[in-house]
Design a protein around this motif. Structure first.
Motif, short mmCIF file in Angstrom:
data_model
loop_
_atom_site.label_atom_id
_atom_site.label_comp_id
_atom_site.label_asym_id
_atom_site.label_seq_id
_atom_site.Cartn_x
_atom_site.Cartn_y
_atom_site.Cartn_z
N ASN A 4 0.85 -1.19 0.00
CA ASN A 4 0.00 0.00 0.00
C ASN A 4 0.89 1.23 0.00
O ASN A 4 2.10 1.15 -0.20
CB ASN A 4 -0.95 -0.02 1.20
N GLY A 5 0.28 2.40 0.24
CA GLY A 5 1.05 3.64 0.26
C GLY A 5 1.22 4.22 -1.14
O GLY A 5 0.47 3.90 -2.06
N THR A 6 2.23 5.04 -1.31
CA THR A 6 2.45 5.74 -2.58
C THR A 6 3.76 5.28 -3.22
O THR A 6 4.59 4.64 -2.59
CB THR A 6 2.50 7.26 -2.35
N LEU A 7 3.90 5.65 -4.49
CA LEU A 7 5.15 5.36 -5.19
C LEU A 7 6.23 6.30 -4.68
O LEU A 7 6.03 7.52 -4.64
CB LEU A 7 4.96 5.55 -6.69
N PRO A 8 7.39 5.78 -4.29
CA PRO A 8 8.45 6.64 -3.76
C PRO A 8 8.97 7.61 -4.82
O PRO A 8 9.14 7.25 -5.99
CB PRO A 8 9.55 5.65 -3.35
N VAL A 9 9.23 8.83 -4.40
CA VAL A 9 9.76 9.82 -5.34
C VAL A 9 11.25 9.58 -5.62
O VAL A 9 11.81 10.15 -6.56
CB VAL A 9 9.57 11.25 -4.79
N TRP A 10 11.89 8.71 -4.83
CA TRP A 10 13.32 8.46 -5.01
C TRP A 10 13.61 7.35 -6.00
O TRP A 10 14.77 6.97 -6.20
CB TRP A 10 13.98 8.12 -3.67
N LEU A 11 12.60 6.82 -6.66
CA LEU A 11 12.83 5.73 -7.60
C LEU A 11 13.81 6.13 -8.71
O LEU A 11 14.54 5.28 -9.24
CB LEU A 11 11.51 5.26 -8.22
N ASP A 12 13.81 7.41 -9.07
CA ASP A 12 14.71 7.85 -10.14
C ASP A 12 16.18 7.77 -9.74
O ASP A 12 17.07 7.88 -10.59
CB ASP A 12 14.37 9.29 -10.56
N GLU A 13 16.46 7.55 -8.44
CA GLU A 13 17.86 7.40 -8.01
C GLU A 13 18.41 6.02 -8.36
O GLU A 13 19.62 5.82 -8.33
CB GLU A 13 17.95 7.64 -6.50
N LEU A 14 17.54 5.09 -8.69
CA LEU A 14 17.97 3.74 -9.09
C LEU A 14 18.21 3.76 -10.59
O LEU A 14 17.47 3.20 -11.39
CB LEU A 14 16.91 2.72 -8.70
N GLN A 15 19.30 4.38 -10.99
CA GLN A 15 19.55 4.71 -12.38
C GLN A 15 19.84 3.51 -13.27
O GLN A 15 19.82 3.62 -14.50
CB GLN A 15 20.71 5.70 -12.49
N GLN A 16 20.08 2.35 -12.69
CA GLN A 16 20.37 1.16 -13.49
C GLN A 16 19.12 0.35 -13.80
O GLN A 16 19.19 -0.65 -14.51
CB GLN A 16 21.39 0.26 -12.78
N LEU A 17 17.98 0.77 -13.28
CA LEU A 17 16.75 -0.01 -13.44
C LEU A 17 16.37 -0.20 -14.90
O LEU A 17 16.31 0.76 -15.68
CB LEU A 17 15.59 0.68 -12.72
N ARG A 18 16.12 -1.45 -15.25
CA ARG A 18 15.60 -1.79 -16.57
C ARG A 18 14.14 -2.27 -16.49
O ARG A 18 13.37 -2.04 -17.42
CB ARG A 18 16.45 -2.90 -17.21
N ILE A 19 13.80 -2.93 -15.40
CA ILE A 19 12.45 -3.44 -15.21
C ILE A 19 11.94 -3.01 -13.84
O ILE A 19 12.57 -3.30 -12.82
CB ILE A 19 12.40 -4.98 -15.33
N LEU A 20 10.80 -2.34 -13.82
CA LEU A 20 10.15 -1.94 -12.57
C LEU A 20 8.71 -2.44 -12.62
O LEU A 20 7.89 -1.93 -13.38
CB LEU A 20 10.18 -0.42 -12.39
N ASN A 21 8.42 -3.46 -11.84
CA ASN A 21 7.10 -4.08 -11.84
C ASN A 21 6.51 -4.01 -10.44
O ASN A 21 6.89 -4.76 -9.55
CB ASN A 21 7.19 -5.54 -12.31
N LEU A 22 5.57 -3.09 -10.28
CA LEU A 22 4.88 -2.91 -9.00
C LEU A 22 3.38 -3.09 -9.18
O LEU A 22 2.58 -2.61 -8.40
CB LEU A 22 5.17 -1.50 -8.44
N GLY A 23 3.00 -3.82 -10.21
CA GLY A 23 1.59 -3.97 -10.54
C GLY A 23 0.83 -4.89 -9.60
O GLY A 23 1.40 -5.72 -8.89
N SER A 24 -0.50 -4.72 -9.59
CA SER A 24 -1.43 -5.60 -8.89
C SER A 24 -1.14 -5.71 -7.40
O SER A 24 -0.70 -6.75 -6.90
CB SER A 24 -1.42 -7.00 -9.54
N GLN A 25 -1.38 -4.62 -6.69
CA GLN A 25 -1.25 -4.61 -5.23
C GLN A 25 -2.62 -4.58 -4.58
O GLN A 25 -3.56 -4.00 -5.13
CB GLN A 25 -0.42 -3.40 -4.79
N PHE A 26 -2.73 -5.20 -3.41
CA PHE A 26 -4.03 -5.35 -2.76
C PHE A 26 -4.03 -4.87 -1.31
O PHE A 26 -4.98 -5.12 -0.58
CB PHE A 26 -4.46 -6.82 -2.80
N GLY A 27 -3.01 -4.18 -0.89
CA GLY A 27 -2.93 -3.73 0.49
C GLY A 27 -3.91 -2.62 0.80
O GLY A 27 -4.10 -1.69 0.00
#
Length: 528
Positions: free
Chosen positions: A211-234
């Protein structure tokens, strides 16, 4: 000869450090934290350390009454000491390298710069293996930290019985590349400790109870190729909404290496950031399906390299998004929104290799442009529940790969052209709830050997022609008012014309054995 080969292999290992003194900074760090490392090789002391960490992880995730599905190798730690197991290993390969789900670093991989220490554990992959534990339990986290310090870079525990909230110690796996805990029972918010895992190339936390919100610091993970946060039920306190909330952070556009972004089935709101992608974006897959996003969808047009686009089941308004740069687009799904206007020909002329097109359940109007026939690889065409008008071009039946055609619940007029017999791949067709569709059902439909479903209810179709031909404007939205406003009759005016055989009772494309033949028919579809 075996002794000579062994000594030769040992010399190769001992020479790795000299040949590759600066293989990676991570290798040096691992050597400082991992005992028993020498010359780029995980020696006996390192192997003992690794074996003990694996044993502790095994015991921390084992429910003896409902054990792992595959515990090959791991179960040895219950009956033998790691000293005994390590002594059984050969010079060339550590004992745990043959255990289920373990990938070890080899001399070849070290030489290629893919890992840092021969015989260290590079990856742990225990997908759908009935692990039982809490991710907040340090007894599970600490062994992973020890493996990480000895060179582990990939961790995939997807689809196991893992629950609880992430312990902050997970953030200590700073050199990890792959972090996959999808399809588990994990709760809480995305932990801020992950902010320090800046080498991550893949994060999969989908299908959990976050639950909660998407972190604003995700852009600091500059090597990310795949970000999958889909289908949450909290559950989110103070609201009925379940899953990740808030808006799509504009900072995501700074992830220059991102190839796949999946935020489907959450409760994200607001408009998409204008700069969802920048000119250097490498994004291939964008999935925002099943949220509560509003405003226009034009922001996705900035993602020029897309292969898959899914923004369906939101509340987007305005025209259908289309980009001249979508030459690689294969799947376009924007159904179940509030999109309006006409179908943009640009979409068909640019996305020439498109296979799946879903624009159903919107507010679209006008006619389907002939350019749709440029999509020679199209397999699925879904455009139901709109307000499309005019005739449906016969050329759609010349699409050789077409499997599913659904134009139901529109205002199309005209007939089914006999060219339908050439749509040899067709499996499902739905013309229902288009009262302006009339005339006889062409017997050429009988050539469609793969046809499994034909929905024709609430139309004016007939097996052998209609007694009172349907009268309608040929195309209410065309550019020639003089022609468009002239009514034209569709269908066979000769009521007695029969296209079926004398004994045929149902349309020619339907096949029944004698004992399955329906005895009653209220659909006006009988031939006689």
């Amino acid at each position: 000869m075996e002794k000579v080969a062994a000594w030769a292999w040992l010399l190769v290992l001992l020479g790795l450090a000299a040949l590759l003194p600066d293989c990676t900074a991570q290798g040096t760090a691992a050597a400082e934290l991992c005992p028993g490392v020498s010359g780029g090789v995980c020696g006996k002391g390192c192997q003992l350390h690794t074996c003990e960490a694996l044993g502790r992880f095994y015991r921390a995730t084992l429910n003896e009454s409902n054990p792992w599905d595959d515990e090959h190798g791991w179960e040895l730690t219950s009956t033998m000491s790691c000293e005994q197991l390590v002594e059984r290993a050969t010079l060339r390969r550590a004992v745990y390298c043959s255990w289920f789900g373990i990938t070890c670093c080899t001399p070849e991989a070290v030489a290629a710069g893919n890992c840092s220490m021969v015989n260290s554990v590079y990856g742990v992959r225990l997908v759908i293996n009935n692990l039982n534990a809490s991710v907040s339990d340090v007894r599970m986290v600490h062994p992973m930290q020890q493996l990480h310090d000895c060179g582990m870079r990939s961790l995939n525990l997807e689809a196991n019985n893992l629950a609880g909230q992430f312990h902050p110690a997970w953030g200590g796996l700073k050199h990890l590349l792959d972090f996959n805990f999808g399809n588990c029972w994990i709760t809480g918010s995305i932990p801020s400790s992950m902010r320090s895992m800046r080498n991550l190339t893949q994060i999969n936390l989908s299908n959990n109870w976050l639950n909660g919100t998407l972190p604003v610091w995700l852009d600091e993970l500059q090597q990310l190729r795949i970000l999958n946060l889909g289908s949450q039920f909290g559950a989110n306190q103070g609201t009925d909404a379940s899953g990740l909330m808030g808006t799509v952070p504009r900072q995501l556009s700074k992830l220059q290496q991102l190839r796949e972004l999946n935020l489907e089935a959450n409760v994200l709101t607001g408009e998409l950031p204008e700069a969802l992608c920048n000119e250097d974006s490498k994004l291939l897959v964008l999935n925002l399906r099943g949220n509560q996003l509003t405003g226009g969808a034009a922001a996705v047009e900035s993602c020029g390299g897309l292969v898959t686009l899914d923004v369906s089941h939101n509340q987007f308004t305005g025209p259908l998004p289309a980009s001249e740069r979508w030459e690689a687009l294969i799947s376009y799904r924007v159904g179940n929104n509030l999109l309006s206007g006409t179908f943009p020909p640009q979409l068909a002329t640019s996305a020439r290799i498109l296979e799946h097109l879903d624009i159903s359940n919107n507010l679209l109007t006008g006619r389907l442009p002939n350019q749709i026939t440029l999509l020679s690889g199209l397999k699925t065409l879904l455009m139901s529940n709109n307000s499309f008008t005019g005739t449906l071009t016969e050329d759609v039946f010349y699409l050789p790969a077409l499997l599913t055609l659904d134009v139901s619940n529109n205002s199309f007029v005209g007939t089914i052209h006999e060219a339908i017999g050439l749509a040899y791949s067709l499996q499902s067709i739905d013309y229902s709830n288009n009262p302006g569709m009339t005339g006889r059902i062409p017997p050429e439909m009988g050539l469609l050997q793969g046809l499994q479903s034909a929905q024709l209810q609430n139309t004016s179709f007939s097996c052998s022609g209609i007694t009172q031909p349907y009268t309608a404007a040929t195309n209410a939205s065309c550019s020639d008012p003089a022609r468009c406003k002239t009514p034209r009759k569709f269908g066979d005016v000769e009521a007695q014309q029969h296209v079926c055989s004398i004994g045929q009772q149902l349309p020619c494309f339907l096949r029944f054995s004698d004992y399955l033949l329906p005895r009653e028919d209220a659909s006006n579809m009988r031939c006689k």
